[in-house]
Design a protein around this motif. Sequence first.
Motif, PDB file in Angstrom:
ATOM      1  N   GLN A 161      84.728  33.043  50.968  1.00  0.00           N
ATOM      2  CA  GLN A 161      84.738  33.405  49.551  1.00  0.00           C
ATOM      3  C   GLN A 161      84.964  32.157  48.715  1.00  0.00           C
ATOM      4  OE1 GLN A 161      87.848  36.304  49.087  1.00  0.00           O
ATOM      5  NE2 GLN A 161      86.701  37.900  50.125  1.00  0.00           N
ATOM      6  N   ILE A 162      84.158  32.017  47.682  1.00  0.00           N
ATOM      7  CA  ILE A 162      84.340  30.937  46.720  1.00  0.00           C
ATOM      8  C   ILE A 162      84.754  31.609  45.419  1.00  0.00           C
ATOM      9  CG2 ILE A 162      83.251  29.011  45.509  1.00  0.00           C
ATOM     10  CD1 ILE A 162      81.197  28.998  47.896  1.00  0.00           C
ATOM     11  N   VAL A 163      85.991  31.350  45.005  1.00  0.00           N
ATOM     12  CA  VAL A 163      86.552  32.008  43.827  1.00  0.00           C
ATOM     13  C   VAL A 163      86.814  30.962  42.755  1.00  0.00           C
ATOM     14  CG1 VAL A 163      88.460  33.428  42.978  1.00  0.00           C
ATOM     15  CG2 VAL A 163      87.663  33.703  45.336  1.00  0.00           C
ATOM     16  N   GLU A 164      86.326  31.223  41.554  1.00  0.00           N
ATOM     17  CA  GLU A 164      86.569  30.296  40.443  1.00  0.00           C
ATOM     18  C   GLU A 164      87.690  30.838  39.576  1.00  0.00           C
ATOM     19  OE1 GLU A 164      83.244  28.482  38.497  1.00  0.00           O
ATOM     20  OE2 GLU A 164      81.907  29.161  40.084  1.00  0.00           O
ATOM     21  N   LYS A 165      88.792  30.084  39.535  1.00  0.00           N
ATOM     22  CA  LYS A 165      89.944  30.450  38.698  1.00  0.00           C
ATOM     23  C   LYS A 165      90.222  29.257  37.799  1.00  0.00           C
ATOM     24  CE  LYS A 165      92.272  33.514  41.941  1.00  0.00           C
ATOM     25  NZ  LYS A 165      93.422  33.703  42.802  1.00  0.00           N
ATOM     26  N   GLY A 166      89.839  29.366  36.567  1.00  0.00           N
ATOM     27  CA  GLY A 166      90.054  28.260  35.635  1.00  0.00           C
ATOM     28  C   GLY A 166      89.232  27.047  36.048  1.00  0.00           C
ATOM     29  N   PRO A 167      89.816  25.865  35.923  1.00  0.00           N
ATOM     30  CA  PRO A 167      89.054  24.654  36.221  1.00  0.00           C
ATOM     31  C   PRO A 167      88.871  24.384  37.718  1.00  0.00           C
ATOM     32  CG  PRO A 167      91.290  24.080  35.578  1.00  0.00           C
ATOM     33  CD  PRO A 167      91.137  25.565  35.397  1.00  0.00           C
ATOM     34  N   LYS A 168      89.705  25.004  38.552  1.00  0.00           N
ATOM     35  CA  LYS A 168      89.618  24.776  39.998  1.00  0.00           C
ATOM     36  C   LYS A 168      88.937  25.934  40.713  1.00  0.00           C
ATOM     37  CE  LYS A 168      93.271  21.652  41.348  1.00  0.00           C
ATOM     38  NZ  LYS A 168      94.472  21.461  42.123  1.00  0.00           N
ATOM     39  N   LYS A 169      88.213  25.587  41.780  1.00  0.00           N
ATOM     40  CA  LYS A 169      87.640  26.606  42.650  1.00  0.00           C
ATOM     41  C   LYS A 169      88.557  26.760  43.854  1.00  0.00           C
ATOM     42  CE  LYS A 169      82.767  25.838  41.627  1.00  0.00           C
ATOM     43  NZ  LYS A 169      81.483  25.407  42.142  1.00  0.00           N
ATOM     44  N   SER A 170      88.553  27.964  44.415  1.00  0.00           N
ATOM     45  CA  SER A 170      89.268  28.218  45.666  1.00  0.00           C
ATOM     46  C   SER A 170      88.241  28.597  46.715  1.00  0.00           C
ATOM     47  CB  SER A 170      90.262  29.360  45.506  1.00  0.00           C
ATOM     48  OG  SER A 170      91.309  28.993  44.661  1.00  0.00           O
ATOM     49  N   LEU A 171      88.338  27.970  47.852  1.00  0.00           N
ATOM     50  CA  LEU A 171      87.451  28.254  48.972  1.00  0.00           C
ATOM     51  C   LEU A 171      88.290  28.892  50.066  1.00  0.00           C
ATOM     52  CD1 LEU A 171      84.787  28.001  50.531  1.00  0.00           C
ATOM     53  CD2 LEU A 171      85.381  25.618  51.007  1.00  0.00           C
ATOM     54  N   HIS A 172      88.051  30.178  50.335  1.00  0.00           N
ATOM     55  CA  HIS A 172      88.795  30.918  51.352  1.00  0.00           C
ATOM     56  C   HIS A 172      87.885  31.122  52.559  1.00  0.00           C
ATOM     57  CE1 HIS A 172      91.955  31.831  48.457  1.00  0.00           C
ATOM     58  NE2 HIS A 172      90.991  32.120  47.598  1.00  0.00           N
ATOM     59  N   ILE A 173      88.302  30.610  53.704  1.00  0.00           N
ATOM     60  CA  ILE A 173      87.522  30.713  54.932  1.00  0.00           C
ATOM     61  C   ILE A 173      88.348  31.498  55.942  1.00  0.00           C
ATOM     62  CG2 ILE A 173      86.460  29.429  56.822  1.00  0.00           C
ATOM     63  CD1 ILE A 173      86.181  27.060  54.814  1.00  0.00           C
TER      64      ILE A 173
END
Length: 156
Positions: free
Chosen positions: A26-38
């Motif tokens: 999952q690639i989640v965009e929260k504000g200026p940073k992205k989160s990559l959950h593997i």
Amino acid sequence: MNLRQTIEEIVEKHLPDASHFVVDIQIVEKGPKKSLHILIDSDQGVIIDTCAAVSRAVGEEIEAKELMDTAYVMEVSSPGVDFPLSSRRQYQKNVGRSLKVTLENNDTIEGKLAAVDQRGIRILVKKKAKGKKAVEESLDLPFEQIRKSIVVVSFK
């Protein structure tokens, strides 16, 4: 090919052996940073050292190929017991365990996972008639009818 697929290929390349597999990315965009959950899993379970090694290798390749255009946080882990089963391989790994299965029509079935094949799963459900001893009934559930399956953890 989209970013998710590219990252999935990179992760698969860095898994330690054929017993390990990708569950979800999952690639989640929260504000200026992205989160990559593997999420990765294995037929024998995943240890933290494997998650760390995959995280390092995948992170290095993402950076080398400049795949992420902004700062990001990456998390590599195994799915928890509350994470729904999503692949035939995960079902196979859990044969013999109790499942709570939610069907597309919102019915819920709880029973022991007995078998998995290309089309679906076989689950053993206890049926109790009034005044009689419970009997086990076998139900075949095609994957298309299953909305969500979660392993039921028993502390008995």
